[in-house]
Design an enzyme around this catalytic site. Structure first.
Site, PDB file in Angstrom:
ATOM      1  N   ASP A 280      -9.753   0.938   8.047  1.00 16.90           N
ATOM      2  CA  ASP A 280      -8.786   0.163   8.105  1.00 16.90           C
ATOM      3  C   ASP A 280      -7.566   0.870   7.691  1.00 16.90           C
ATOM      4  O   ASP A 280      -7.644   1.898   6.969  1.00 16.90           O
ATOM      5  CB  ASP A 280      -8.853  -1.137   7.110  1.00 16.90           C
ATOM      6  CG  ASP A 280      -8.941  -0.749   5.787  1.00 16.90           C
ATOM      7  OD1 ASP A 280      -9.369   0.196   5.225  1.00 16.90           O
ATOM      8  OD2 ASP A 280      -8.613  -1.538   4.942  1.00 16.90           O
TER       9      ASP A 280
ATOM     10  N   ASP B 264     -14.713   6.594   1.225  1.00 15.84           N
ATOM     11  CA  ASP B 264     -14.668   5.738   2.318  1.00 15.84           C
ATOM     12  C   ASP B 264     -14.081   4.290   1.974  1.00 15.84           C
ATOM     13  O   ASP B 264     -13.597   4.506   0.897  1.00 15.84           O
ATOM     14  CB  ASP B 264     -16.283   5.138   2.883  1.00 15.84           C
ATOM     15  CG  ASP B 264     -16.351   5.026   4.254  1.00 15.84           C
ATOM     16  OD1 ASP B 264     -15.385   4.390   5.016  1.00 15.84           O
ATOM     17  OD2 ASP B 264     -17.303   5.663   4.913  1.00 15.84           O
ATOM     18  N   ASP B 265     -14.163   3.424   2.796  1.00 12.51           N
ATOM     19  CA  ASP B 265     -13.290   2.240   2.259  1.00 12.51           C
ATOM     20  C   ASP B 265     -13.991   1.287   1.267  1.00 12.51           C
ATOM     21  O   ASP B 265     -13.349   0.684   0.592  1.00 12.51           O
ATOM     22  CB  ASP B 265     -13.067   0.987   3.817  1.00 12.51           C
ATOM     23  CG  ASP B 265     -12.275   1.808   4.625  1.00 12.51           C
ATOM     24  OD1 ASP B 265     -11.203   2.137   4.436  1.00 12.51           O
ATOM     25  OD2 ASP B 265     -12.819   2.219   6.096  1.00 12.51           O
TER      26      ASP B 265
ATOM     27  N   CYS C   6       0.872  -1.166   0.033  1.00 10.94           N
ATOM     28  CA  CYS C   6      -0.013  -0.234  -0.027  1.00 10.94           C
ATOM     29  C   CYS C   6       0.721   1.430   0.063  1.00 10.94           C
ATOM     30  O   CYS C   6       0.215   2.392  -0.084  1.00 10.94           O
ATOM     31  CB  CYS C   6      -1.085  -0.009   1.380  1.00 10.94           C
ATOM     32  SG  CYS C   6      -2.315  -1.247   1.220  1.00 10.94           S
TER      33      CYS C   6
ATOM     34  N   ASP D  80     -11.408  -4.043   3.355  1.00  8.48           N
ATOM     35  CA  ASP D  80     -12.444  -2.849   3.033  1.00  8.48           C
ATOM     36  C   ASP D  80     -13.850  -3.318   3.363  1.00  8.48           C
ATOM     37  O   ASP D  80     -14.540  -2.446   3.809  1.00  8.48           O
ATOM     38  CB  ASP D  80     -12.192  -2.709   1.687  1.00  8.48           C
ATOM     39  CG  ASP D  80     -10.948  -1.695   1.453  1.00  8.48           C
ATOM     40  OD1 ASP D  80     -10.508  -1.200   2.475  1.00  8.48           O
ATOM     41  OD2 ASP D  80     -10.583  -1.390   0.322  1.00  8.48           O
TER      42      ASP D  80
ATOM     43  N   ASP E 133      -8.920  -3.782  -4.442  1.00 12.22           N
ATOM     44  CA  ASP E 133      -7.544  -3.388  -4.114  1.00 12.22           C
ATOM     45  C   ASP E 133      -6.574  -4.488  -4.531  1.00 12.22           C
ATOM     46  O   ASP E 133      -6.937  -5.625  -4.705  1.00 12.22           O
ATOM     47  CB  ASP E 133      -7.446  -3.676  -2.369  1.00 12.22           C
ATOM     48  CG  ASP E 133      -6.803  -2.516  -1.880  1.00 12.22           C
ATOM     49  OD1 ASP E 133      -5.764  -2.458  -2.368  1.00 12.22           O
ATOM     50  OD2 ASP E 133      -7.115  -1.934  -0.779  1.00 12.22           O
TER      51      ASP E 133
ATOM     52  N   GLY F  85     -11.348 -14.123 -12.155  1.00 11.90           N
ATOM     53  CA  GLY F  85     -11.057 -12.837 -12.285  1.00 11.90           C
ATOM     54  C   GLY F  85     -10.594 -12.525 -13.526  1.00 11.90           C
ATOM     55  O   GLY F  85     -10.910 -12.859 -14.388  1.00 11.90           O
ATOM     56  N   HIS F  86      -9.557 -11.584 -13.608  1.00 17.68           N
ATOM     57  CA  HIS F  86      -8.921 -11.056 -14.588  1.00 17.68           C
ATOM     58  C   HIS F  86      -7.459 -10.816 -14.507  1.00 17.68           C
ATOM     59  O   HIS F  86      -6.856 -10.564 -13.413  1.00 17.68           O
ATOM     60  CB  HIS F  86      -9.381  -9.681 -14.922  1.00 17.68           C
ATOM     61  CG  HIS F  86      -9.095  -8.900 -16.117  1.00 17.68           C
ATOM     62  ND1 HIS F  86      -9.458  -9.340 -17.469  1.00 17.68           N
ATOM     63  CD2 HIS F  86      -8.128  -7.896 -16.464  1.00 17.68           C
ATOM     64  CE1 HIS F  86      -8.896  -8.543 -18.299  1.00 17.68           C
ATOM     65  NE2 HIS F  86      -8.137  -7.584 -17.899  1.00 17.68           N
ATOM     66  N   SER F  87      -6.717 -10.939 -15.642  1.00 17.56           N
ATOM     67  CA  SER F  87      -5.311 -10.775 -15.705  1.00 17.56           C
ATOM     68  C   SER F  87      -4.771 -10.276 -16.901  1.00 17.56           C
ATOM     69  O   SER F  87      -5.299 -10.109 -17.828  1.00 17.56           O
ATOM     70  CB  SER F  87      -4.720 -12.322 -15.625  1.00 17.56           C
ATOM     71  OG  SER F  87      -4.900 -13.070 -16.713  1.00 17.56           O
TER      72      SER F  87
END
Length: 330
Positions: free
Chosen positions: A223, A49-50, A19, A90, A67, A138-140
């Site tokens: 967080d 916000d988160d 991060c 989050d 994230d 997902g995605h790559s």
């Protein structure tokens, strides 16, 4: 369990890590200014916000977030675990329960072997399983630097959200994980030293802390990640119209953090965090090193809760707003 080829240090294939690679907060605010309006109707929480929160039928709310970041540790499996834990955080920070995640992977396929990418994904899958969160593909992309994270969708009670703009003067501030992860990760990148306590902190889900906060009736939390304790607390205090007072002596740190700071292992993100909040900060008598630790860019840090949560340290309090000051360190 670590299975990465010891000859491959993932942190050496990225310009930064974790991060601490976030776009600086002041720069980010200018970038998105005017692009989105306030939350209205069923959009209960939007920008600032988160996670985003939308009310749906049946007395529930959908919590949506994403994230990802570059490697914060050299071991591929551990990197996957940390990134997934951080992505799920989050949802917990909003008082929700993760329902389903999808992987977000960038990989320099001509530089690093696909077996390492598989280990990253395996680490993420193990964390999702431990959290009881479905994982659906997902995605790559082929990317110059390795990066990994998740987009996560969760569910929560729209009447019992933990929001970043709901702090009230008179409440204590509770922190559920120690600080110092940024300087330790910076040292790891530079030297290869492994800090097991830091890894344990970064791979601990915030699920228990979130449930404990909700059980106390808390209504405000966030967080602590790339903007550091001071940066995220500034956001909460500004949005809520209060001033936050931090008791520096009560803030816990991961073992070795102070020594690493003294030895010069400070992420650029931590210095930028301090520069950002300095105009709003009153910290008479505190030296630069102490303030940098309080602003240290965390990866997969704990929750900061407005209210006392049993089992976790109280690190300050909220007081009525003071003109021009959102943060006081005492």
């Amino acid at each position: 369990m670590t299975t990465t080829d010891a000859a491959v240090r993932l942190t050496q294939y990225a310009h930064g890590g974790g991060c601490a690679c976030k776009i600086p907060p002041g720069e980010l605010e200018r970038m998105v200014e005017g692009l989105t309006g306030p939350a209205t109707g069923d959009l209960l929480v939007g920008v600032g916000d988160d996670a985003a929160v939308v009310r749906i039928a049946g007395g529930q709310a959908v919590i949506a977030t994403a994230d990802f970041f570059t490697p914060v540790v050299d071991d591929a499996y551990t990197f996957g675990r940390i990134a997934a834990t951080n992505a799920l955080s989050d949802v917990y920070a909003m008082g929700g329960t993760p329902l389903v995640g999808v992987n977000l992977l960038g990989w320099p396929r001509d530089v690093l072997p696909p077996e390492l990418a598989r280990e990253v994904l395996r680490g993420g899958a193990d964390v999702a399983a431990a959290a009881g969160c479905h994982l659906g593909g997902g995605h790559s992309i082929d990317n110059p630097e390795p990066l990994y994270g998740m987009s996560v969708t969760g569910l929560g009670d729209p009447e019992r959200l933990l929001r970043g703009d709901a702090a009230v003067a008179g409440l204590p501030l509770t922190l559920t994980k120690p600080l110092g992860l940024g300087v330790l990760n910076n040292r790891h990148k530079a030297t290869g030293e492994v800090f097991e306590e830091a890894v344990a902190v970064m791979t601990t889900l915030n699920a228990d802390a979130s449930r404990a906060a909700l059980a106390t009736g808390a209504r405000c939390a966030t967080d602590i990640t790339g903007f550091g304790l001071l940066g995220h607390l500034h956001e909460v205090a500004r949005a809520s119209g209060v001033t936050a007072v931090v008791d520096a002596a009560a803030v816990p740190y991961v073992d070795g953090a102070r020594r690493s700071l003294t030895d010069g292992f400070v992420p650029g993100g931590s210095r930028r965090n301090l520069d950002w909040v300095r105009p709003f900060l009153s910290a008479e008598g505190f030296d630069e090193e102490e303030l940098i630790l309080l602003a240290d860019a965390q990866t997969s840090g704990g929750l900061l809760v407005a209210g006392e949560v049993p089992g976790y340290p109280v690190v300050g309090e909220l007081v009525p707003a003071r003109a021009g000051t959102t943060l006081v360190v005492r």
